[in-house]
Scaffold this motif. Structure first.
Motif, PDB file in Angstrom:
ATOM      1  N   GLU A  53      -0.216   9.436   4.493  1.00 30.71           N
ATOM      2  CA  GLU A  53      -1.374   9.881   5.268  1.00 30.71           C
ATOM      3  C   GLU A  53      -2.636   9.152   4.837  1.00 30.71           C
ATOM      4  O   GLU A  53      -3.463   8.757   5.663  1.00 30.71           O
ATOM      5  CB  GLU A  53      -1.543  11.389   5.106  1.00 30.71           C
ATOM      6  CG  GLU A  53      -2.657  11.977   5.959  1.00 30.71           C
ATOM      7  CD  GLU A  53      -2.740  13.488   5.840  1.00 30.71           C
ATOM      8  OE1 GLU A  53      -3.871  14.010   5.853  1.00 30.71           O
ATOM      9  OE2 GLU A  53      -1.680  14.144   5.739  1.00 30.71           O
ATOM     10  N   GLU A  54      -2.780   8.950   3.532  1.00 24.45           N
ATOM     11  CA  GLU A  54      -3.947   8.225   3.031  1.00 24.45           C
ATOM     12  C   GLU A  54      -3.905   6.772   3.475  1.00 24.45           C
ATOM     13  O   GLU A  54      -4.939   6.182   3.816  1.00 24.45           O
ATOM     14  CB  GLU A  54      -4.001   8.318   1.501  1.00 24.45           C
ATOM     15  CG  GLU A  54      -5.255   7.687   0.910  1.00 24.45           C
ATOM     16  CD  GLU A  54      -5.302   7.793  -0.605  1.00 24.45           C
ATOM     17  OE1 GLU A  54      -6.324   7.400  -1.187  1.00 24.45           O
ATOM     18  OE2 GLU A  54      -4.301   8.254  -1.201  1.00 24.45           O
ATOM     19  N   MET A  55      -2.739   6.157   3.464  1.00 25.94           N
ATOM     20  CA  MET A  55      -2.612   4.773   3.906  1.00 25.94           C
ATOM     21  C   MET A  55      -2.999   4.630   5.377  1.00 25.94           C
ATOM     22  O   MET A  55      -3.688   3.676   5.761  1.00 25.94           O
ATOM     23  CB  MET A  55      -1.194   4.268   3.676  1.00 25.94           C
ATOM     24  CG  MET A  55      -1.051   2.774   3.945  1.00 25.94           C
ATOM     25  SD  MET A  55       0.624   2.151   3.647  1.00 25.94           S
ATOM     26  CE  MET A  55       1.411   2.589   5.201  1.00 25.94           C
ATOM     27  N   ASP A  56      -2.597   5.588   6.197  1.00 24.29           N
ATOM     28  CA  ASP A  56      -2.968   5.547   7.608  1.00 24.29           C
ATOM     29  C   ASP A  56      -4.485   5.626   7.765  1.00 24.29           C
ATOM     30  O   ASP A  56      -5.070   4.910   8.596  1.00 24.29           O
ATOM     31  CB  ASP A  56      -2.303   6.700   8.367  1.00 24.29           C
ATOM     32  CG  ASP A  56      -0.802   6.524   8.504  1.00 24.29           C
ATOM     33  OD1 ASP A  56      -0.311   5.384   8.319  1.00 24.29           O
ATOM     34  OD2 ASP A  56      -0.107   7.526   8.798  1.00 24.29           O
ATOM     35  N   ARG A  57      -5.119   6.480   6.973  1.00 25.46           N
ATOM     36  CA  ARG A  57      -6.581   6.595   7.032  1.00 25.46           C
ATOM     37  C   ARG A  57      -7.235   5.293   6.596  1.00 25.46           C
ATOM     38  O   ARG A  57      -8.219   4.845   7.190  1.00 25.46           O
ATOM     39  CB  ARG A  57      -7.066   7.736   6.122  1.00 25.46           C
ATOM     40  CG  ARG A  57      -6.848   9.127   6.668  1.00 25.46           C
ATOM     41  CD  ARG A  57      -7.790  10.138   6.025  1.00 25.46           C
ATOM     42  NE  ARG A  57      -7.756  10.123   4.572  1.00 25.46           N
ATOM     43  CZ  ARG A  57      -8.798   9.833   3.797  1.00 25.46           C
ATOM     44  NH1 ARG A  57      -9.970   9.494   4.334  1.00 25.46           N
ATOM     45  NH2 ARG A  57      -8.684   9.852   2.480  1.00 25.46           N
ATOM     46  N   PHE A  58      -6.684   4.688   5.551  1.00 26.20           N
ATOM     47  CA  PHE A  58      -7.217   3.433   5.031  1.00 26.20           C
ATOM     48  C   PHE A  58      -7.185   2.339   6.092  1.00 26.20           C
ATOM     49  O   PHE A  58      -8.203   1.691   6.376  1.00 26.20           O
ATOM     50  CB  PHE A  58      -6.413   3.009   3.799  1.00 26.20           C
ATOM     51  CG  PHE A  58      -6.654   1.598   3.343  1.00 26.20           C
ATOM     52  CD1 PHE A  58      -7.878   1.223   2.811  1.00 26.20           C
ATOM     53  CD2 PHE A  58      -5.649   0.644   3.431  1.00 26.20           C
ATOM     54  CE1 PHE A  58      -8.104  -0.078   2.384  1.00 26.20           C
ATOM     55  CE2 PHE A  58      -5.861  -0.655   2.999  1.00 26.20           C
ATOM     56  CZ  PHE A  58      -7.090  -1.022   2.477  1.00 26.20           C
ATOM     57  N   TYR A  84       0.823  -1.209   0.000  1.00 25.57           N
ATOM     58  CA  TYR A  84       0.000   0.000   0.000  1.00 25.57           C
ATOM     59  C   TYR A  84       0.859   1.261   0.000  1.00 25.57           C
ATOM     60  O   TYR A  84       0.468   2.280  -0.568  1.00 25.57           O
ATOM     61  CB  TYR A  84      -0.964  -0.029   1.190  1.00 25.57           C
ATOM     62  CG  TYR A  84      -2.070  -1.036   0.997  1.00 25.57           C
ATOM     63  CD1 TYR A  84      -3.147  -0.770   0.151  1.00 25.57           C
ATOM     64  CD2 TYR A  84      -2.032  -2.273   1.632  1.00 25.57           C
ATOM     65  CE1 TYR A  84      -4.166  -1.693  -0.045  1.00 25.57           C
ATOM     66  CE2 TYR A  84      -3.038  -3.211   1.439  1.00 25.57           C
ATOM     67  CZ  TYR A  84      -4.106  -2.921   0.605  1.00 25.57           C
ATOM     68  OH  TYR A  84      -5.098  -3.832   0.392  1.00 25.57           O
ATOM     69  N   GLU A 112     -15.622   3.761  -0.521  1.00 26.66           N
ATOM     70  CA  GLU A 112     -14.510   4.682  -0.732  1.00 26.66           C
ATOM     71  C   GLU A 112     -13.186   3.945  -0.906  1.00 26.66           C
ATOM     72  O   GLU A 112     -12.299   4.387  -1.651  1.00 26.66           O
ATOM     73  CB  GLU A 112     -14.391   5.647   0.461  1.00 26.66           C
ATOM     74  CG  GLU A 112     -13.220   6.612   0.350  1.00 26.66           C
ATOM     75  CD  GLU A 112     -13.017   7.457   1.601  1.00 26.66           C
ATOM     76  OE1 GLU A 112     -12.066   8.262   1.615  1.00 26.66           O
ATOM     77  OE2 GLU A 112     -13.806   7.317   2.561  1.00 26.66           O
ATOM     78  N   TRP A 113     -13.067   2.802  -0.225  1.00 26.46           N
ATOM     79  CA  TRP A 113     -11.805   2.066  -0.212  1.00 26.46           C
ATOM     80  C   TRP A 113     -11.895   0.723  -0.917  1.00 26.46           C
ATOM     81  O   TRP A 113     -10.973  -0.097  -0.808  1.00 26.46           O
ATOM     82  CB  TRP A 113     -11.371   1.816   1.244  1.00 26.46           C
ATOM     83  CG  TRP A 113     -11.206   3.030   2.086  1.00 26.46           C
ATOM     84  CD1 TRP A 113     -12.030   3.454   3.094  1.00 26.46           C
ATOM     85  CD2 TRP A 113     -10.152   3.997   2.012  1.00 26.46           C
ATOM     86  NE1 TRP A 113     -11.553   4.614   3.649  1.00 26.46           N
ATOM     87  CE2 TRP A 113     -10.398   4.964   3.018  1.00 26.46           C
ATOM     88  CE3 TRP A 113      -9.022   4.127   1.197  1.00 26.46           C
ATOM     89  CZ2 TRP A 113      -9.565   6.051   3.217  1.00 26.46           C
ATOM     90  CZ3 TRP A 113      -8.180   5.208   1.411  1.00 26.46           C
ATOM     91  CH2 TRP A 113      -8.454   6.157   2.403  1.00 26.46           C
ATOM     92  N   MET A 137      -0.101   4.512  -2.315  1.00 28.11           N
ATOM     93  CA  MET A 137      -0.879   5.507  -1.584  1.00 28.11           C
ATOM     94  C   MET A 137       0.074   6.420  -0.818  1.00 28.11           C
ATOM     95  O   MET A 137       1.082   5.947  -0.289  1.00 28.11           O
ATOM     96  CB  MET A 137      -1.831   4.842  -0.572  1.00 28.11           C
ATOM     97  CG  MET A 137      -2.755   3.795  -1.140  1.00 28.11           C
ATOM     98  SD  MET A 137      -3.600   2.852   0.167  1.00 28.11           S
ATOM     99  CE  MET A 137      -4.832   4.042   0.708  1.00 28.11           C
ATOM    100  N   PRO A 138      -0.229   7.714  -0.714  1.00 28.60           N
ATOM    101  CA  PRO A 138       0.535   8.577   0.191  1.00 28.60           C
ATOM    102  C   PRO A 138       0.416   8.072   1.625  1.00 28.60           C
ATOM    103  O   PRO A 138      -0.586   7.442   1.992  1.00 28.60           O
ATOM    104  CB  PRO A 138      -0.127   9.943   0.024  1.00 28.60           C
ATOM    105  CG  PRO A 138      -0.887   9.864  -1.264  1.00 28.60           C
ATOM    106  CD  PRO A 138      -1.294   8.441  -1.425  1.00 28.60           C
ATOM    107  N   MET A 176      -8.962  -0.590  -2.982  1.00 30.15           N
ATOM    108  CA  MET A 176      -7.782  -0.865  -2.160  1.00 30.15           C
ATOM    109  C   MET A 176      -7.952  -2.164  -1.373  1.00 30.15           C
ATOM    110  O   MET A 176      -7.009  -2.948  -1.218  1.00 30.15           O
ATOM    111  CB  MET A 176      -7.524   0.293  -1.198  1.00 30.15           C
ATOM    112  CG  MET A 176      -7.093   1.590  -1.860  1.00 30.15           C
ATOM    113  SD  MET A 176      -5.472   1.473  -2.687  1.00 30.15           S
ATOM    114  CE  MET A 176      -5.979   1.535  -4.401  1.00 30.15           C
TER     115      MET A 176
END
Length: 204
Positions: free
Chosen positions: A32-37, A25, A69-70, A29-30, A73
């Motif tokens: 910050e986005e990966m952490d949110r995911f 991931y 949304e995910w 993914m950036p 992923m």
């Protein structure tokens, strides 16, 4: 550590094969986005269901439907799974093979799904080389539940300090120690080599 064990039990993920979903991931993914995911969808909880016998693709794809949304992923957990479960930790595999070549029984005890393990076997032939294999998806229980350690002892004929268990997760080795097993928390092959040497077990 105490006496030389009669058999050695290997975890697979992060002992014999690297298991790093986050690495895949991070490539797409950036940070910050990966952490949110990971915070939003908890794919490790989904993976735990698979490790306990839930179907591989169906469980992941059903989870994806819950999080539109995910969704793309989440489906990668199935579609690009082998990239998460790689590469082989060659030095560990060499130690496994040396032990077996010298007559030491070697078992696998791994939290692994039924279908994902079958897939891994097609990529990593050494997974067929254990004397016995205890795969959580088939057993319908997983580490660190006490039941899985009891099932191993009942099947293999060894118990307590006759067994050396190698795993990367302290909670799994702690549970094994509750049964009297000798344990080693794996971080790198050099540490495992030292433990095997100290226990008078053959190393390459």
């Amino acid at each position: 550590m105490s006496n030389t064990p009669s058999a050695v039990i290997f975890d697979i993920g992060n002992v014999l094969i690297q298991w790093r979903p986050e690495r895949l991931y991070a490539q797409i993914m950036p940070a910050e986005e990966m952490d949110r995911f990971f915070a939003a969808v908890d794919p490790h909880e989904m993976n735990d269901q698979i490790d306990r016998g839930a179907p591989f693709r169906e469980t992941i794809y059903a989870h994806a439907e819950k999080f539109p949304e995910w969704a793309n992923m989440i489906r990668l957990w199935h579609d690009r799974w082998i990239e998460m479960a790689s590469p082989v930790i060659d030095d560990s595999v060499e130690m496994l093979r040396t032990l077996r070549a010298n007559g030491v029984p070697c078992y696998a005890l791994s939290n692994f799904g039924v279908e994902s393990f079958a897939y891994a076997e097609t990529c990593y032939p050494f997974l067929t080389e254990f004397d016995r294999r205890y795969i959580s998806g088939h057993m319908r229980t997983a580490k660190p539940d006490a039941e899985i350690y009891q099932m191993v002892e009942a099947d293999c004929g060894f118990s307590g300090p006759q067994l050396l268990f190698i795993d990367d997760k302290p909670e799994n080795t702690a549970a094994a120690a509750q049964h009297g097993w000798q344990t080693h928390i794996f971080t790198q092959p050099a540490g495992l080599r030292t433990v095997l040497t100290d226990l008078d077990l053959p190393v390459p």
